[in-house]
Enzyme design. Structure first.
Site, PDB file in Angstrom:
ATOM      1  N   LYS A  53      25.532  -4.752 -21.892  1.00 38.48           N
ATOM      2  CA  LYS A  53      26.410  -3.577 -21.785  1.00 38.48           C
ATOM      3  C   LYS A  53      26.283  -2.713 -23.039  1.00 38.48           C
ATOM      4  O   LYS A  53      26.210  -1.487 -22.953  1.00 38.48           O
ATOM      5  CB  LYS A  53      27.859  -4.024 -21.565  1.00 38.48           C
ATOM      6  N   GLN A  97      35.805  -8.956 -20.881  1.00 38.78           N
ATOM      7  CA  GLN A  97      34.856  -9.790 -20.152  1.00 38.78           C
ATOM      8  C   GLN A  97      35.564 -11.025 -19.587  1.00 38.78           C
ATOM      9  O   GLN A  97      36.272 -11.734 -20.303  1.00 38.78           O
ATOM     10  CB  GLN A  97      33.702 -10.191 -21.091  1.00 38.78           C
ATOM     11  N   ASP A 120      36.330  -1.107 -15.220  1.00 35.96           N
ATOM     12  CA  ASP A 120      35.959  -2.204 -14.318  1.00 35.96           C
ATOM     13  C   ASP A 120      36.527  -1.973 -12.910  1.00 35.96           C
ATOM     14  O   ASP A 120      36.073  -2.585 -11.944  1.00 35.96           O
ATOM     15  CB  ASP A 120      36.561  -3.521 -14.836  1.00 35.96           C
TER      16      ASP A 120
HETATM   17  N1  GUN Z   1      32.518 -11.210 -15.519  1.00 37.24           N
HETATM   18  C1  GUN Z   1      31.552 -11.231 -14.565  1.00 37.24           C
HETATM   19  N2  GUN Z   1      31.414  -9.996 -14.012  1.00 37.24           N
HETATM   20  C2  GUN Z   1      32.316  -9.197 -14.646  1.00 37.24           C
HETATM   21  C3  GUN Z   1      32.628  -7.818 -14.531  1.00 37.24           C
HETATM   22  O1  GUN Z   1      32.081  -7.065 -13.712  1.00 37.24           O
HETATM   23  N3  GUN Z   1      33.610  -7.366 -15.364  1.00 37.24           N
HETATM   24  C4  GUN Z   1      34.233  -8.172 -16.251  1.00 37.24           C
HETATM   25  N4  GUN Z   1      35.191  -7.627 -17.016  1.00 37.24           N
HETATM   26  N5  GUN Z   1      33.962  -9.454 -16.378  1.00 37.24           N
HETATM   27  C5  GUN Z   1      32.993  -9.947 -15.585  1.00 37.24           C
END
Ligand code: GUN
Length: 285
Positions: A53, A97, A120
């Site tokens: 990211k 996350q 998200d």
């Molecule tokens: N963990 C696995 N996929 C995601 C996601 O798309 N967003 C977040 N915040 N955590 C994750």
């Protein structure tokens, strides 16, 4: 029939170029889109996702802020950090996350993120807005799937979509996005009786169950569009999806591979949501 491959890597690259252009335009107006990512603990997979990211932000000219917290951090400390980021003008998107350590209430954390910075698309306000067809941040993987279909000129209105899996992050919202685009949607899950009966009706099938090679040729009808959301390792340790690619690609009309299918779209839509948030913050000024 041999399926046409939907190349997510190529489509993601095209979208990222478009996003980078919009980022430049915003910068010329004095705003640099900024994404804050909070990583708690040292889950290896999470560390990899977070690194990707950050890399994507830098490539697209966005500001990226990584906040790493120890596994033992208290819920209160995490909530205080989110509150600080909710107020920070240089931050347009906040992502915590997941998964979080067990002593932290995930729902409480998600609800503490300002819906205006919830890139998200996990906050109940954004989910409600999505369900009622209002302007919302759409969850990144489901949104990426819709963009893959759009870019492949696959129409959705009137199609029968069967979603296998009902997670809050993928299954449930992707069905809703298809419904918003006038599809007929069936959800299947671990307690569905006669899965094959349902999946054989599908014009479009989305597999999001997290079981390697779960969907076989016998599950799909000739010419169906097959979207594979799975990222698994098979017995040999090789990356594979929820769909048995070798046999299903002989029968499907279109198929997304793993890797280079849905995966690259998730971060791309996160970047898009961060850009959207920054642009909308300008309009509120
Ligand atoms: N963990 C696995 N996929 C995601 C996601 O798309 N967003 C977040 N915040 N955590 C994750």
């Amino acid at each position: 029939m041999t399926a046409q491959i939907i190349n997510g890597k190529e489509i993601a690259a095209k979208k990222r170029l478009e996003i980078a252009e919009e980022v430049e335009k915003l910068k010329s107006q004095g705003i640099t889109p900024g994404l804050a990512v909070i990583l708690v603990g040292n889950n290896h997979a999470s560390q990899t996702y977070v690194k990707n990211k950050e890399k994507a932000c830098k490539e697209l000219g966005m500001y990226s802020l990584l906040i790493e917290m120890l596994e033992e951090v208290s819920e209160g400390e995490l909530l205080a950090k989110i509150e600080e980021l909710n107020e920070a003008t240089e931050i347009h998107g906040i992502l915590v996350q997941l998964p979080l350590p067990k002593h932290i209430d995930e729902k409480k954390v998600i609800e503490s993120i300002s819906p205006l910075k919830d890139v998200d698309g996990f906050h109940p306000i954004n989910i409600g807005r999505m369900m009622t067809g209002q302007n919302a941040f759409l969850p990144c993987t489901p949104y990426g799937i819709m963009v893959l279909l759009e870019e492949s000129d696959i129409s959705i209105s009137g199609k029968h979509v069967v979603v296998v899996g009902r997670s809050n992050i993928v299954g449930k919202p992707v069905g809703q996005l298809f419904l918003n685009q006038h599809a007929t949607v069936t959800y299947c899950h671990s307690r569905t009786k006669d899965l094959k009966f349902h999946t054989n009706q599908a014009d479009i099938i989305v597999a999001a169950v997290g079981i390697p090679n779960f969907i076989k040729a016998e599950h799909i009808k000739d010419g169906a569009v097959v979207i594979d959301v799975g990222i698994n390792r098979n017995e040999a340790g090789k990356l594979c999806g929820d769909v048995d690619f070798d046999e299903v690609s002989e029968k499907a009309g279109y198929i997304t591979p793993v890797p280079k299918g849905v995966g690259p779209m998730t971060i791309t839509m996160l970047m898009y949501n961060t850009l959207k948030s920054a642009a909308e913050s300008l309009n509120r000024k």
